[in-house]
Design a protein around this motif. Structure first.
Motif, PDB file in Angstrom:
ATOM      1  N   ALA A   4      25.825  20.879  49.877  1.00  0.00           N
ATOM      2  CA  ALA A   4      24.682  20.372  49.130  1.00  0.00           C
ATOM      3  C   ALA A   4      24.062  21.469  48.267  1.00  0.00           C
ATOM      4  N   GLU A   5      24.274  22.743  48.687  1.00  0.00           N
ATOM      5  CA  GLU A   5      23.678  23.862  47.937  1.00  0.00           C
ATOM      6  C   GLU A   5      24.568  24.334  46.788  1.00  0.00           C
ATOM      7  N   VAL A   6      25.796  23.812  46.729  1.00  0.00           N
ATOM      8  CA  VAL A   6      26.756  24.310  45.733  1.00  0.00           C
ATOM      9  C   VAL A   6      26.845  23.321  44.578  1.00  0.00           C
ATOM     10  N   ARG A   7      26.968  23.828  43.381  1.00  0.00           N
ATOM     11  CA  ARG A   7      27.068  22.963  42.210  1.00  0.00           C
ATOM     12  C   ARG A   7      28.443  22.318  42.125  1.00  0.00           C
ATOM     13  N   SER A   8      28.467  21.114  41.559  1.00  0.00           N
ATOM     14  CA  SER A   8      29.725  20.372  41.460  1.00  0.00           C
ATOM     15  C   SER A   8      30.805  21.173  40.739  1.00  0.00           C
ATOM     16  N   ALA A   9      30.435  21.838  39.654  1.00  0.00           N
ATOM     17  CA  ALA A   9      31.425  22.603  38.892  1.00  0.00           C
ATOM     18  C   ALA A   9      32.055  23.675  39.775  1.00  0.00           C
ATOM     19  N   ASP A  10      31.257  24.276  40.652  1.00  0.00           N
ATOM     20  CA  ASP A  10      31.774  25.335  41.511  1.00  0.00           C
ATOM     21  C   ASP A  10      32.641  24.776  42.642  1.00  0.00           C
TER      22      ASP A  10
END
Lengths: 460, 460
Positions: free
Chosen positions: A34-40
């Motif tokens: 949840a803390e990580v961006r979709s692109a990453d």
């Protein structure tokens, strides 16, 4: 902050460990993601999918994401990786993902599936959805139709500002962008556009028809994607509406998709410029066999083209045997001609790609190139004359200097004209690659050099 | 619709006639211009300014536009053309234009002026404006600071949604974009961001602090502009906030400015790839003298580099005199090595430019290149063997085939490694241009070819 390579590798290691080691609760993984961006997440998944044995880990990560998030992450993967993931999912799972994807990404993925799978999926879709997908899938690759999305905000002509604002609020969750609005008449024809900025500063009771810009920049559904990217860049648009032959709005191309097109076009032109076929993926990931195939064709063709230079040399074998010193200058002369020609070709190819030069500019560019190439040739002839005197005497120096001017001039003209000729015959000018130009000029250079040598040295 | 080249030429002719012929009322011209988009007026003005004698016509067109519109149009011109216009205007006129420009364009133009003019203009500005301009002008070219604008929408922490919406309405006329909002604490530190989309669907009484995204993607003010463009593209951002070392928001880089950077970086890399220096303008417009200078340096340097190949040949003069047939294959062999090397270099350079490859990938790429180049060399050796037998007999064919494998392998390795070496020494890898790679490989190829020839043929 944006993640750099190193922090991405750390993230990947962390996710793999969380997953592989003692299979902890899904909740833990889900909280971390949840803390990580979709692109990453997409970047990490791409690497996992590449390393074949880690595909299950990639699927496990996708599994804990909501369908919406998973569809979002999938959108950052190249087609080949999407296909590997989808190959492991049931039809029901794929349908859920397709539903959550933007219409442009949905159709891209759909087009990659084999026919049986497509049929199976289509059968289970609602009528409206099926027709929409079929329609988008029918546009030819490389056109506006193929990169547009149908998730735009349409406002009916006659609405007030507050009605329009309400409509924006309703459509916001599904629309690709809500910042540019399109006003359609009852036939679906595009009659105006306005930005959300204009809408929110307008008086609530005003009519959109009175505020909208009537002269809309739009493009045809069969326009080439390069041209679409150029229009978006030139007019600094957030999105470019795409209309069919009846003037009806059928989709929009957003600025980020246009930027992707511009970047992949530039990469393609770079590769073409060095006689490399189109790669399906980044050079660090594409399969070796594919890399070999994309490079070998041109190299072998150029081997045969190079034989012309050889044939030229064979023809002049006598003068070479008599004056072996001439061979000393051969790489220098044909190399210089090739370099000057490759420069000229690059300037034209890039100028054409950015829209700076068109076919109509041919004669203007010819005059300029003649002047510049002539000066370049003279400069290089002067640079090389002392060496000519030192290695072969005055006669050889004269031959070398004269050949240099002529070869640089001819080389530059060939390099300059080739892109125009190709464009004329509807071949992408980026095919006028440096290797092709260099090889052509090599053969010409050999002929020029030894012809001048024969003429001058035989008089002595 | 977007204007194509032809309709632009028509527009230019029409404007010139309206103006030059029987000087009609300004109103007529002004009405006509109201229908034309700023980007298109800019295109016409650019051509008029280029043709030196038409500069007065360009000024007359700018004169009938409102200051706001004129500033907008000016923003589409390259710096050199802006400078020509500004040179003809009074300080008062320039101040009016500067005031209407976006802060990023204002500082770009300001930086182009000579010091006297800058001082004169600064003296007549309000304190706040002067400080802002001085601060923006102090950032180094090529960094985030130099391309950012300070016209963003800042929302104070603690505001409600409806207060924030009010603030957006107030700032809308001046802000570069209102679609991404930045939430600052009382120290000006960037603590969150939200899109206008989120704002308009939110409950009016909610607090922005509860809705905003706290993990903001941002960049440092001294980050390189290429990296800025990459982040914007990778995360599909509308704008990227720029922060100083204390975490305070100092500006934003919008997607269209990022796209301009990406395009001009690609063009620069193309030109470097063919050993052409950086041009200040498109190739169709840049001055001839400048074009000559940007091309001649590398060409002359490469002349001297090519002498190594010549020196190699001189060293082997005996074997060449004994076996003139060897010369036949010389252009073929060094050409093939050069082509394979240029392909390898291009793949690396472009992969590094798009962020696909980093220095850490060196060993992985080396292994891949060894395999691919080995296969390429073998294929080309097989292709060339029959010709070797035909032209020089079996011994020569063996020499040629062996040389081909070795030269292609060496050439590819040189081409692949050079960009990494340059990157390591903080030189732009795009400098590993095809001409440089080709010239390096030519010299290596001559040595390899004649060494193999001496070894094999002397045994017969």
């Amino acid at each position: 902050m944006a993640l750099n390579d190193e922090s991405l590798q750390e993230l990947k290691a962390e996710l793999l460990d969380e997953l592989v080691k003692d299979k902890p609760s899904k909740n833990l993984l889900s909280e971390r993601l949840a803390e990580v961006r979709s692109a990453d997440i997409g970047e990490v998944l791409e690497e996992l999918i590449e390393e074949d044995e880690e595909l299950p880990a990639a699927l496990a990560i996708l599994d804990v994401l909501s369908s919406e998030r998973a569809a979002n992450v999938l959108g950052y993967l190249p087609g080949e990786s999407q296909l590997e993931v989808v190959g492991e999912l049931s039809d029901t799972q794929v349908l859920k993902l397709l539903e959550e994807m933007g219409s442009d990404e949905r159709v891209d993925l759909f087009n990659l599936l084999d026919e049986d799978r497509r049929e199976a999926l289509l059968r289970r879709m609602a009528h409206q959805e099926r027709e929409d997908l079929k329609r988008l899938a029918s546009y030819q690759e490389g056109t506006a139709g193929a990169i547009m999305t149908s998730d735009y905000v349409a406002i009916a002509s006659g609405m007030t500002v507050s009605q329009a604002l309400m409509r924006v609020r309703q459509t916001a969750p599904d629309a690709e962008t809500v910042y540019q609005l399109y006003i359609l008449d009852s036939d679906g024809e595009l009659i105006g556009t306005m930005s959300l900025r204009q809408l929110i500063v307008a008086r609530p009771g005003a009519f959109v028809d009175d505020i909208m810009i009537k002269d809309v920049i739009s493009t045809a559904v069969d326009e080439e994607q390069e041209e679409v990217a150029r229009i978006v860049a030139r007019y600094d648009l957030l999105a470019l509406p795409v209309i069919d032959s009846d003037g009806r709005l059928v989709g929009i191309v957003t600025h980020d998709d246009a930027m992707d097109v511009a970047e992949s076009e530039a990469t393609e032109d770079f590769h073409k410029g060095m006689s490399i076929g189109q790669l399906e993926d980044g050079v660090s990931r594409v399969r070796l066999w594919s890399l070999y195939r994309k490079r070998v064709t041109w190299l072998v063709l150029l081997v045969f083209a190079n034989l012309f230079s050889g044939a030229g040399i064979a023809y002049f074998e006598d003068i070479i045997a008599a004056q072996v010193a001439l061979v000393f200058f051969l790489p220098l002369l044909i190399g210089s001609g090739g370099n000057a020609g490759a420069q000229a070709a690059t300037l034209m190819v890039r100028g054409m790609a950015t829209g700076d030069i068109g076919v109509k500019d041919w004669s203007k560019m010819l005059g300029r190139e003649l002047l510049v190439a002539g000066s370049l040739g003279l400069t290089m002839a002067i640079a090389v004359t002392p060496i000519g005197i030192f290695r072969g005497g005055e006669a050889v120096a004269m031959v070398v200097a004269l050949s240099m001017v002529t070869i640089v001039l001819f080389g530059s003209l060939i390099g300059m004209c080739l892109p125009f000729v190709l464009e004329r015959f509807k071949v992408d000018p980026a095919t006028a690659s440096a290797p092709l130009v260099t090889t052509l000029i090599d053969a010409t250079g050999v002929l020029i050099y030894f012809t001048i040598a024969t003429a001058i040295l035989s008089q002595l």
